[in-house]
Motif scaffolding. Structure first.
Motif, PDB file in Angstrom:
ATOM      1  N   ILE A 171      -2.125 158.603  53.313  1.00  0.00           N
ATOM      2  CA  ILE A 171      -0.877 159.380  53.145  1.00  0.00           C
ATOM      3  C   ILE A 171      -1.341 160.592  52.947  1.00  0.00           C
ATOM      4  O   ILE A 171      -1.852 160.932  51.766  1.00  0.00           O
ATOM      5  CB  ILE A 171       0.244 159.002  52.411  1.00  0.00           C
ATOM      6  N   LYS A 172      -1.046 161.795  53.831  1.00  0.00           N
ATOM      7  CA  LYS A 172      -1.395 163.323  53.675  1.00  0.00           C
ATOM      8  C   LYS A 172       0.002 163.948  53.821  1.00  0.00           C
ATOM      9  O   LYS A 172       0.302 163.826  54.968  1.00  0.00           O
ATOM     10  CB  LYS A 172      -2.450 163.562  54.563  1.00  0.00           C
ATOM     11  N   GLN A 173       0.264 164.590  52.857  1.00  0.00           N
ATOM     12  CA  GLN A 173       1.554 165.705  52.947  1.00  0.00           C
ATOM     13  C   GLN A 173       2.789 164.948  53.613  1.00  0.00           C
ATOM     14  O   GLN A 173       3.613 165.172  54.475  1.00  0.00           O
ATOM     15  CB  GLN A 173       1.089 166.880  53.832  1.00  0.00           C
ATOM     16  N   GLY A 174       2.842 163.800  53.181  1.00  0.00           N
ATOM     17  CA  GLY A 174       4.095 162.986  53.661  1.00  0.00           C
ATOM     18  C   GLY A 174       4.202 162.283  54.827  1.00  0.00           C
ATOM     19  O   GLY A 174       5.019 161.520  55.336  1.00  0.00           O
ATOM     20  N   SER A 175       2.992 162.170  55.368  1.00  0.00           N
ATOM     21  CA  SER A 175       2.651 161.387  56.872  1.00  0.00           C
ATOM     22  C   SER A 175       1.531 160.314  56.698  1.00  0.00           C
ATOM     23  O   SER A 175       0.876 160.571  55.949  1.00  0.00           O
ATOM     24  CB  SER A 175       2.473 162.340  57.828  1.00  0.00           C
TER      25      SER A 175
END
Length: 457
Positions: A254-258
């Motif tokens: 998960i990176k920046q909500g994605s």
């Protein structure tokens, strides 16, 4: 659209009249027939945002169940097809009139079966996940320039519609298990996302529901391809998230909500997918949509771009407010397993943050059948606000109401509230993350909640 021959060859009528036209599936059909040049009108009991969008298309709608309100052009049974939803009350005056006067009267699912009969069709079945999976799949195929029509059970954020029109060679449809509707379909590619007990007012038992899904699997065309979520008691190509499925999302981060992940298939692994809808259940839905799109012949590189471009479905973990200080999410969840999935998603995205849930139970029978399961799933949130049960097609069941459900919730931070007090009660919990859940008319309260939380007039 290129042509309309293959879609409409089995629909000879000039007038299409809908009973329950404001339903999400019914309104998609109404939009479709309007686009095909048919005369379209209908009845629904309630004015909503959906009926307003149909009104904007010059589709005539009335809101009182009366034969006198049917437009005069629709009284000729030779050129009028009547389409109704099984959710329509049994004592509907208009339905009785049409049935007693020689009209062809079909369920929505039967009409979908006729429309898609001469097309290559992809169908998504399951007690949960149908709408999101169908919407992802429709978007993937549209992005890959497939000549398709997709009938969605929700409003796609990418198209602001529950209908994607881009041709007539391929159909993408939700295969609805309610009232065994999906047994009118004969798909070329299909999937089952889940088989949790639901609609027991129709099926009577979990075993009968499972038997119906098995019957749906047998509806697949002889050379068809069938996908099932790993762990379901039915044969097919399996899919899942970070497991040993035939098709699986792996290396998930998960990176920046994605979500970022790789897609492993029986042939090879494709790296570098991005997906912005929170929740492992949604990642699972994206995985099977990608698998179906690959079977349809889409290019993996195009699918990467398409999935990254997917914006979601209204009322499916839909962000209404997303700031550093306040998050408000609205979701259609109306079954305990769906509530569990939303809980998993919100805790994954907002760990160590207090969450208020506003829940409107949907149907007296479902609340009664799964009372303890609802209580268990709701108890996981920090504050629980319950609205009265939305009855839809049902009469009340003695002893079953929101206070009955409230008693079973073990979390002490719980309360039954009125719609008129919604915003004040939410604010009183002082939590950063707010959820509104349910399949009834709570969706009509979202704008009011949002404005109230933002302190707008």
């Amino acid at each position: 659209m290129s042509t309309t021959t293959s879609h409409t060859a089995n629909i000879r009528y000039t007038n299409i009249y809908f009973l329950g036209i404001g339903g999400i599936g019914m309104s998609a059909l109404a939009r479709y027939f309007k686009a095909m040049g048919k005369m379209v009108a209908g009845y629904d009991k309630t004015k909503t945002d959906l009926t307003q969008t149909l009104d904007d298309l010059d589709i005539e709608i009335h809101y009182t169940d009366s034969v006198a309100n049917i437009p005069k052009n629709y009284f000729n049974h030779h050129n009028t097809l009547v389409v109704y939803t099984p959710a329509l009350p049994k004592d509907s005056r208009e339905l009785a009139y049409f049935k007693n006067n020689g009209f062809d009267v079909l369920k929505r699912s039967e009409v979908l079966g006729l429309i898609t009969k001469n097309t290559f069709s992809l169908a998504v079945a399951g007690t949960h996940g149908k709408t999101t999976t169908t919407s992802i799949l429709g978007h993937l195929l549209r992005f890959c320039e497939v000549k398709l029509t997709a009938f969605l059970g929700g409003i796609s954020e990418n198209y602001n519609s529950n209908l994607i029109l881009n041709g007539d060679e391929v159909s993408v449809i939700e295969a609805d298990e309610f009232d065994r509707s999906f047994l009118t379909l004969s798909p070329d590619i299909a999937c089952i996302t889940s088989m949790d007990a639901d609609h027991l007012d129709i099926y009577g038992s979990k075993e009968a529901l499972h038997e119906s899904f098995n019957d749906f699997a047998k509806r697949l065309k002889p050379e068809g391809v069938f996908f099932v979520k790993n762990g379901l008691p039915i044969d097919g190509l399996t899919y899942g998230v970070e497991d040993n499925s035939d098709y699986t999302a792996q290396n998930v981060t998960i990176k920046q909500g994605s979500y970022h992940f790789d897609l492993k298939t029986p042939q090879e692994t494709y790296a570098g997918f991005t997906f912005s809808l929170p929740g492992r259940h949604n990642l699972s839905n994206a995985t099977v949509a990608l698998a179906m799109a690959l079977k349809q012949g889409c290019n993996p590189e195009d699918l990467k771009k398409a999935l990254a471009d997917f914006k979601g479905v209204q009322r499916r973990f839909s962000y209404q407010i997303k700031t550093d200080d306040l998050v408000y999410i609205d979701d259609y969840a109306h079954h305990p397993e769906e509530i569990n999935a939303v809980h998993q998603a919100v805790r994954e995205m907002y760990p160590d943050t207090s969450v208020t849930v506003v829940f409107q139970p949907h149907l007296f029978s479902r609340t009664k059948d799964f009372g303890q399961e609802f209580a268990d799933s709701l108890s996981k949130f920090d504050d629980i606000l319950l609205l009265d049960i939305y009855p839809a097609r049902e009469m009340p069941i003695e002893g079953v109401d929101s206070n009955w459900l409230l008693e079973m919730i073990i979390n002490p931070n719980k309360k039954v509230i009125n719609k008129s007090d919604l915003v004040e009660e939410i604010k009183a919990t002082k939590n950063k993350v707010i959820l509104s859940l349910g399949a009834g008319d709570i969706g009509e309260q979202v704008k009011q909640i949002k404005k109230g939380l933002l302190n707008e007039n």
